[in-house]
Write a protein that holds these residues in place. Structure first.
Motif, short mmCIF file in Angstrom:
data_model
loop_
_atom_site.label_atom_id
_atom_site.label_comp_id
_atom_site.label_asym_id
_atom_site.label_seq_id
_atom_site.Cartn_x
_atom_site.Cartn_y
_atom_site.Cartn_z
N ASN A 1 -9.16 -5.81 -0.90
CA ASN A 1 -8.30 -6.33 -0.54
C ASN A 1 -8.07 -6.69 1.11
O ASN A 1 -8.44 -5.77 1.86
N TRP A 2 -7.30 -7.65 1.67
CA TRP A 2 -7.17 -7.86 3.01
C TRP A 2 -6.44 -6.72 3.90
O TRP A 2 -6.97 -6.54 5.13
N VAL A 3 -5.63 -5.94 3.20
CA VAL A 3 -5.16 -4.61 4.04
C VAL A 3 -6.12 -3.74 4.16
O VAL A 3 -6.42 -3.48 5.31
N ASP A 4 -7.08 -3.37 3.27
CA ASP A 4 -8.13 -2.42 3.45
C ASP A 4 -9.10 -3.07 4.39
O ASP A 4 -10.02 -2.01 5.09
N PRO B 1 -4.94 -3.27 10.84
CA PRO B 1 -4.94 -2.14 11.70
C PRO B 1 -4.68 -0.87 10.79
O PRO B 1 -3.45 -0.95 10.15
N PRO B 2 -5.57 0.11 10.97
CA PRO B 2 -5.34 1.40 10.26
C PRO B 2 -3.77 1.83 10.29
O PRO B 2 -3.46 2.49 9.24
N VAL B 3 -2.98 1.92 11.44
CA VAL B 3 -1.74 2.20 11.50
C VAL B 3 -0.95 1.77 10.64
O VAL B 3 0.30 2.34 10.14
N THR B 4 -1.05 0.48 10.15
CA THR B 4 -0.19 -0.13 9.47
C THR B 4 -0.56 -0.18 8.15
O THR B 4 0.24 -0.51 7.13
N ARG B 5 -1.55 0.28 7.63
CA ARG B 5 -1.89 0.03 6.33
C ARG B 5 -1.07 0.85 5.17
O ARG B 5 -0.89 0.29 4.39
#
Length: 323
Positions: A23-26, A30-34
């Motif tokens: 998915n687009w989040v993975d 940015p890692p801090v927002t995931r």
């Protein structure tokens, strides 16, 4: 069951087990927002679709009476953004209240709160930010719509607890998820009329249909930890109940369309709108024919397909207004 073993001391917080792979989040966030985006279910947009589609229905149904105007473009765009934000806030609240339950279920124990990727305090702040942004959108509507939006918060707050005190938590989800049909109808018309109420009922029946299918994938885990659901309540009769919800959703939507369209006296508009209702119903028939109540992956795929069922009705209703 082997998959219900005790939660491991260290949980992989880099992925969420029940999110779509790639998915687009993975991949891009940015890692801090995931962790926060995962808390909002931004990695699985189906919930936003199921929340915004009744809003589209409400705008289009209202337009059947007096046509679309430029204001409706803002309603469509703003309710889409608002649905994303409020779905995120609702999911955050749901995960705060369910963090101990989620930690006991294999499918959900890797979510941000039970895995430790987000603290409860951080989740509360994130929920407040999303709700505040959604409120900015709501306040651009008329006073009736604003009041309806504020009233919906009671349903959002209650829903996560429903599975603790009733076998019908899917009904509470239906009440919350389809509120937008009435709200956006009111934002267009300036009042709540019977077609909007009937459309709201159709949405609730539809939610009982698709969320029971969703709950079927967790029925064994839910039984072990004592979580109530319509999937557990219906047991071997689940298919018959789903058929009943399907019929109810179609009948109520058809009645809403007839009530809204007949006074306008445009036969072609009515025919196209009713074709959308038929397409909506036939999609649910298609789902029932392919449903395997004992196959979690099958249940999940069919649940996802309800985006298409809802969009069929929304598209035909919108085309009918333009004719």
């Amino acid at each position: 069951m082997s998959e219900r073993a005790e939660m491991p001391e260290a949980t992989n917080v880099n992925t969420v087990a029940d999110a779509p792979k790639g998915n687009w989040v993975d991949r891009f966030a940015p890692p801090v927002t995931r962790p926060y985006l995962r808390l909002s279910r931004a990695d699985r947009p189906i919930g936003t679709w199921l929340l915004v589609i009744p809003c589209f229905w409400g705008i289009a149904l209202a337009g059947l009476g007096d046509g679309f105007r430029l204001w409706d473009l803002w309603l469509a765009v703003s309710c889409t953004v608002g649905a994303f934000l409020m779905r995120g806030a609702g999911c955050t609240w749901n995960d705060i209240t369910d963090r101990h339950i989620d930690g006991a279920v294999a499918r959900t124990r890797s979510r941000p709160l039970p895995s430790g990727a987000v603290t409860v305090k951080g989740a509360l702040v994130w929920m407040a930010v999303q709700a505040a942004l959604a409120a900015c959108i709501l306040f651009s509507y008329n006073w009736l719509a604003i009041g309806l939006g504020v009233a919906s918060l009671a349903l959002v707050l209650i829903y996560p607890f429903a599975k603790r005190f009733t076998w019908w938590p899917q009904a509470f989800l239906g009440l919350a998820f389809n509120w937008g049909a009435v709200l956006l109808y009111a934002a267009h018309v300036g009042e709540v009329q019977w077609p909007a109420v009937l459309l709201y009922g159709a949405g609730i029946a539809w939610t009982l249909f698709y969320d029971t299918i969703y709950a079927l994938q967790d029925k064994e885990d839910d039984a072990l930890i004592g979580v109530k659901s319509t999937a557990r309540l219906f047991g071997d009769d689940a298919r018959a109940w789903l058929r009943g919800f399907m019929v109810l959703a179609v009948v109520l939507m058809a009645t809403a369309v007839l009530w809204a369209a007949i006074p306008a006296g445009h036969v072609l508009n009515l025919i196209v709108a009713m074709a959308g209702v038929c397409g909506f119903g036939w999609h649910m028939v298609w789902q029932l024919r392919r449903l395997n109540v004992d196959d979690p992956e099958n249940c999940l795929r069919l649940f996802w397909s309800n985006r298409d069922a809802g969009l069929i009705a929304a598209l035909f209703l919108a085309v009918a207004v333009f004719l």
